[in-house]
Design a protein around this motif. Structure first.
Motif, PDB file in Angstrom:
ATOM      1  N   ARG A   1      63.302  55.282 -70.650  1.00 42.13           N
ATOM      2  CA  ARG A   1      63.314  56.650 -71.189  1.00 42.13           C
ATOM      3  C   ARG A   1      63.293  56.643 -72.704  1.00 42.13           C
ATOM      4  N   MET A   2      64.150  55.804 -73.300  1.00 44.17           N
ATOM      5  CA  MET A   2      64.207  55.768 -74.763  1.00 44.17           C
ATOM      6  C   MET A   2      62.893  55.250 -75.339  1.00 44.17           C
ATOM      7  N   THR A   3      62.306  54.248 -74.700  1.00 45.69           N
ATOM      8  CA  THR A   3      61.039  53.693 -75.205  1.00 45.69           C
ATOM      9  C   THR A   3      59.918  54.725 -75.095  1.00 45.69           C
ATOM     10  N   ALA A   4      59.882  55.493 -73.991  1.00 41.06           N
ATOM     11  CA  ALA A   4      58.845  56.513 -73.809  1.00 41.06           C
ATOM     12  C   ALA A   4      58.948  57.590 -74.873  1.00 41.06           C
ATOM     13  N   GLU A   5      60.172  57.938 -75.271  1.00 41.37           N
ATOM     14  CA  GLU A   5      60.346  58.956 -76.310  1.00 41.37           C
ATOM     15  C   GLU A   5      59.898  58.454 -77.672  1.00 41.37           C
ATOM     16  N   ILE A   6      60.101  57.181 -77.912  1.00 42.45           N
ATOM     17  CA  ILE A   6      59.797  56.651 -79.251  1.00 42.45           C
ATOM     18  C   ILE A   6      58.341  56.216 -79.360  1.00 42.45           C
ATOM     19  N   ASN A   7      57.855  55.443 -78.350  1.00 36.32           N
ATOM     20  CA  ASN A   7      56.500  54.873 -78.411  1.00 36.32           C
ATOM     21  C   ASN A   7      55.703  55.274 -77.176  1.00 36.32           C
ATOM     22  N   ASP A   8      54.725  56.057 -77.380  1.00 35.97           N
ATOM     23  CA  ASP A   8      53.843  56.429 -76.279  1.00 35.97           C
ATOM     24  C   ASP A   8      52.704  55.409 -76.227  1.00 35.97           C
ATOM     25  N   ASP A   9      53.018  54.212 -75.715  1.00 30.95           N
ATOM     26  CA  ASP A   9      52.015  53.143 -75.703  1.00 30.95           C
ATOM     27  C   ASP A   9      52.169  52.313 -74.434  1.00 30.95           C
ATOM     28  N   GLU A  10      51.525  51.131 -74.425  1.00 31.30           N
ATOM     29  CA  GLU A  10      51.457  50.298 -73.230  1.00 31.30           C
ATOM     30  C   GLU A  10      52.802  49.640 -72.888  1.00 31.30           C
ATOM     31  N   GLU A  11      53.744  49.689 -73.806  1.00 28.44           N
ATOM     32  CA  GLU A  11      55.028  49.057 -73.510  1.00 28.44           C
ATOM     33  C   GLU A  11      55.689  49.701 -72.298  1.00 28.44           C
ATOM     34  N   VAL A  12      55.504  51.030 -72.179  1.00 27.82           N
ATOM     35  CA  VAL A  12      56.120  51.720 -71.038  1.00 27.82           C
ATOM     36  C   VAL A  12      55.527  51.201 -69.738  1.00 27.82           C
ATOM     37  N   ALA A  13      54.216  51.033 -69.722  1.00 26.62           N
ATOM     38  CA  ALA A  13      53.576  50.524 -68.509  1.00 26.62           C
ATOM     39  C   ALA A  13      54.066  49.121 -68.179  1.00 26.62           C
ATOM     40  N   GLU A  14      54.182  48.288 -69.216  1.00 24.97           N
ATOM     41  CA  GLU A  14      54.641  46.911 -68.991  1.00 24.97           C
ATOM     42  C   GLU A  14      56.062  46.882 -68.467  1.00 24.97           C
ATOM     43  N   MET A  15      56.911  47.726 -69.053  1.00 28.08           N
ATOM     44  CA  MET A  15      58.309  47.758 -68.621  1.00 28.08           C
ATOM     45  C   MET A  15      58.419  48.284 -67.199  1.00 28.08           C
ATOM     46  N   THR A  16      57.606  49.275 -66.881  1.00 28.24           N
ATOM     47  CA  THR A  16      57.643  49.819 -65.524  1.00 28.24           C
ATOM     48  C   THR A  16      57.199  48.779 -64.511  1.00 28.24           C
ATOM     49  N   PHE A  17      56.160  48.022 -64.881  1.00 27.67           N
ATOM     50  CA  PHE A  17      55.681  46.963 -63.993  1.00 27.67           C
ATOM     51  C   PHE A  17      56.762  45.905 -63.773  1.00 27.67           C
ATOM     52  N   THR A  18      57.405  45.535 -64.855  1.00 28.48           N
ATOM     53  CA  THR A  18      58.461  44.521 -64.754  1.00 28.48           C
ATOM     54  C   THR A  18      59.615  45.031 -63.913  1.00 28.48           C
ATOM     55  N   LEU A  19      59.949  46.329 -64.107  1.00 26.51           N
ATOM     56  CA  LEU A  19      61.028  46.910 -63.315  1.00 26.51           C
ATOM     57  C   LEU A  19      60.693  46.887 -61.830  1.00 26.51           C
ATOM     58  N   GLY A  20      59.437  47.135 -61.495  1.00 23.93           N
ATOM     59  CA  GLY A  20      59.038  47.088 -60.093  1.00 23.93           C
ATOM     60  C   GLY A  20      59.234  45.706 -59.498  1.00 23.93           C
ATOM     61  N   LYS A  21      58.887  44.685 -60.274  1.00 29.64           N
ATOM     62  CA  LYS A  21      59.096  43.310 -59.819  1.00 29.64           C
ATOM     63  C   LYS A  21      60.575  43.050 -59.533  1.00 29.64           C
ATOM     64  N   LEU A  22      61.407  43.530 -60.461  1.00 27.86           N
ATOM     65  CA  LEU A  22      62.843  43.289 -60.311  1.00 27.86           C
ATOM     66  C   LEU A  22      63.385  44.012 -59.091  1.00 27.86           C
ATOM     67  N   LEU A  23      62.926  45.266 -58.889  1.00 26.43           N
ATOM     68  CA  LEU A  23      63.425  46.022 -57.749  1.00 26.43           C
ATOM     69  C   LEU A  23      63.020  45.380 -56.428  1.00 26.43           C
ATOM     70  N   ARG A  24      61.761  44.923 -56.368  1.00 26.11           N
ATOM     71  CA  ARG A  24      61.334  44.267 -55.130  1.00 26.11           C
ATOM     72  C   ARG A  24      62.143  43.000 -54.860  1.00 26.11           C
ATOM     73  N   TYR A  25      62.463  42.253 -55.922  1.00 24.86           N
ATOM     74  CA  TYR A  25      63.263  41.027 -55.760  1.00 24.86           C
ATOM     75  C   TYR A  25      64.674  41.357 -55.284  1.00 24.86           C
ATOM     76  N   SER A  26      65.227  42.463 -55.806  1.00 25.93           N
ATOM     77  CA  SER A  26      66.610  42.811 -55.478  1.00 25.93           C
ATOM     78  C   SER A  26      66.733  43.406 -54.090  1.00 25.93           C
ATOM     79  N   ILE A  27      65.736  44.273 -53.724  1.00 22.88           N
ATOM     80  CA  ILE A  27      65.865  45.023 -52.470  1.00 22.88           C
ATOM     81  C   ILE A  27      65.481  44.171 -51.273  1.00 22.88           C
TER      82      ILE A  27
END
Length: 596
Positions: free
Chosen positions: A410-436
């Motif tokens: 959320r904080m990154t999306a407010e500050i930088n509207d760029d590809e970092e959000v997509a990368e972080m979201t992708f990484t978060l998906g990996k982590l969630l799949r590993y955890s669940i």
């Protein structure tokens, strides 16, 4: 109580109490009274023989000690004669060896040799290296000059008193050995009291043997005589003569001036009596063989034993019949217990009697039923509890993780509207799949470290790359199985506390090593560390001895620690070390062997 009727009516006997059965057995079996009576009588007889023998042998030793002391006293008396001859001392003082000196010294030697027939030989030594003796058949020792200096020193140290030289092994001229003991005495000038030589009086060991022979004949044993320095003056076995036996078991047991003790020599048992001479300090040991001493007692014992065996044989026959009837049910129950111990609970004791064994069998069956019920209940409860605990711990970790990650996005999306959000979201998906993914509870260390690296990638966005995580993991450990989500809470905690008060980039080190039966991971930060009180509180929270409160650190470490203990056992888990100003280290201990 009618014992005969109880014996011949099996139904009545089987219904009696165990106490009454034992009374019958004790009445019938008289083995213990007979055996005890025979044993006590035999022991008293043996003790009486031993006591009388010790007293008798002690008296014989005292008489032999007196004879030996008398003989040594005669040798000392002979050694005194040169002290009172002024003329002989004048000849000894002359350094020049003249024919007259030789003739006079030969005369005095003859006088000394004639004082007692059983003396072996006498020698006179002057201060000039000359020795004087009278030649007798096979009488002159070959080594008489080799001891000149040593004997001179001992004689001077004696200061005019006799010095006893322990038994020595000397070779005759014909090559056969002989054993001699010697009395030395310095010769001092009557006027000046200066030492002008010394006299040596030799006696053959056969002199002692003549005195000892009577004792050995009476005891059918052997005799040992030692001096004050534990040198063997005489050994009737002719093995230890002229040797030192300091440290021998016999020497260690002979405490005091007189006594007796039992000892085993060369596999044979002896009663050893000893006595110490007050005049010479020589100690005489008399060994009486126990077999010889107890010969008559053993004959009596054998006759008694034969009679006793006959009585006992009959008693045993009766006792076997009784024991078989009494213990048949107990043997059945014992077999059932062994079966239960092997894991088979589907057994039952067939109760046929109403005595104590019947009551015990009934309770045994009741206990087995209750055990099966409890085992079933415990199995279900433990299975549900473990599953619930793991799910609860998993749910405690994931919400905190998801919350922090979403807040970062959320904080990154407010500050930088760029590809970092997509990368972080992708990484978060990996982590969630590993955890669940709950198909597996454990993964290879390589997968767990990949998951950790993805999580660190998100944290780098959050903290603007203010930290570096250094890995020191041996390649051979990458296939090692570990529980999922083990390192994430620990490393996150190290990063948060490591950066407190640190404006510059900080380094977190994750390493592993094999130590004995353990695999130990260490996670160390460069933070401010903790004081002793804070560290104790954190340890208590992590180990569950106090509530974690609102501290996320305490909850995370406690969850990981409990998961490790639930999965591997109480021996394993987390340990924390910290010093104020030096950072904090968390150690994770796992079993070294796979599947342990």
């Amino acid at each position: 109580m009618n014992i005969g009727r109880g014996l011949f009516h099996i139904n009545g006997f089987s219904s009696m109490t165990m106490q009454k059965k034992l009374i019958i057995v004790f009445v019938v079996l008289i083995i213990i009274p007979i055996s005890a009576t025979g044993f006590i009588s035999y022991q008293n007889y043996i003790q009486s023989i031993n006591k009388n023998t010790k007293n008798y042998v002690t008296e014989l030793i005292s008489n032999m000690q007196a004879n030996l002391d008398s003989h040594l006293e005669d040798m000392m008396t002979v050694s005194k004669i040169p002290l009172y001859s002024v003329e002989m001392q004048q000849y000894m003082s002359h350094q020049e060896m003249t024919l007259e000196k030789q003739r006079q010294m030969d005369f005095y030697i003859g006088l000394l040799d004639s004082m007692r027939k059983n003396l072996y030989s006498a020698y006179l030594y002057d201060n000039y290296g000359n020795v004087f003796y009278r030649i007798k058949t096979d009488a002159i020792r070959e080594d008489m000059m080799s001891h000149y200096e040593e004997w001179k020193r001992l004689a001077v140290q004696g200061n005019g008193n006799p010095v006893i030289i322990p038994t020595q092994r000397v070779m005759r001229a014909n090559g056969t050995p002989q054993y001699l003991f010697t009395v030395l005495r310095s010769i001092r000038d009557i006027g000046t009291l200066e030492t002008i030589g010394y006299v040596a009086v030799d006696a053959d060991i056969h002199v002692i043997e003549d005195v000892v022979q009577e004792l050995n004949t009476v005891t059918n044993g052997k005799t040992l005589i030692i001096d004050g320095q534990n040198n063997v003056a005489y050994d009737s076995d002719h093995v230890l003569t002229a040797t030192n036996i300091t440290g021998n078991e016999v020497i260690q047991k002979a405490v005091g001036d007189q006594g007796s003790f039992n000892v085993v020599v060369d596999g044979l048992s002896y009663i050893c009596s000893y006595s110490v001479s007050k005049d010479t300090g020589w100690k005489i040991f008399a060994f009486v063989p126990v077999n010889y001493l107890h010969h008559d007692a053993q004959l009596t014992r054998n006759v008694t034993l034969t009679t006793t065996i006959g009585i006992i044989g009959f008693a045993l026959l009766v006792s076997v019949i009784l024991a078989f009837m009494m213990t048949r049910s107990l043997r059945q129950m014992t077999d059932l217990m062994r079966t239960v111990r092997g894991g088979n609970l589907d057994v039952s004791f067939d109760v046929k009697q109403k005595d104590e064994v019947g009551i015990l069998g009934t309770e045994f069956n009741r206990m087995l039923r209750r055990m099966k019920e409890l085992i079933s209940e415990i199995y279900v409860i433990q299975s549900r509890k473990k599953e619930a605990d793991l799910e609860a711990l998993q749910s405690q970790i994931n919400p905190h993780f998801i919350y922090n990650t979403l807040e970062t996005i959320r904080m990154t999306a407010e500050i930088n509207d760029d590809e970092e959000v997509a990368e972080m979201t992708f990484t978060l998906g990996k982590l969630l799949r590993y955890s669940i993914n709950r198909g597996r509870e454990t993964v290879e260390l390589r997968e767990e470290l990949q998951h950790l690296e993805r999580y660190l990638q998100l944290l780098r966005y959050r903290f603007s790359n203010r930290f570096v995580v250094a890995f020191d993991i041996p390649q051979e450990l990458m296939n090692f199985p570990v529980m999922k989500l083990t390192f994430q809470p620990i490393v996150e905690n190290a990063i948060l506390h490591g950066m407190e008060g640190k404006p510059n980039e900080v380094t977190i080190r994750l390493s592993a090593e094999l130590k004995e039966q353990l695999l130990i991971f260490s996670i160390k930060d460069e933070g401010a560390g903790m004081d002793g009180m804070t560290l104790d509180l954190l340890r208590q929270s992590m180990n569950g001895t106090r509530e974690a409160g609102s501290s996320k650190t305490g909850v995370g470490l406690r969850n990981v620690n409990e998961r490790i203990k639930l999965h591997y056992g109480e021996t394993y888990g987390l340990e924390i070390e910290s010093k104020w100003g030096e950072g904090t280290a968390v150690y994770l201990k796992l079993p070294r062997k796979h599947g342990e």
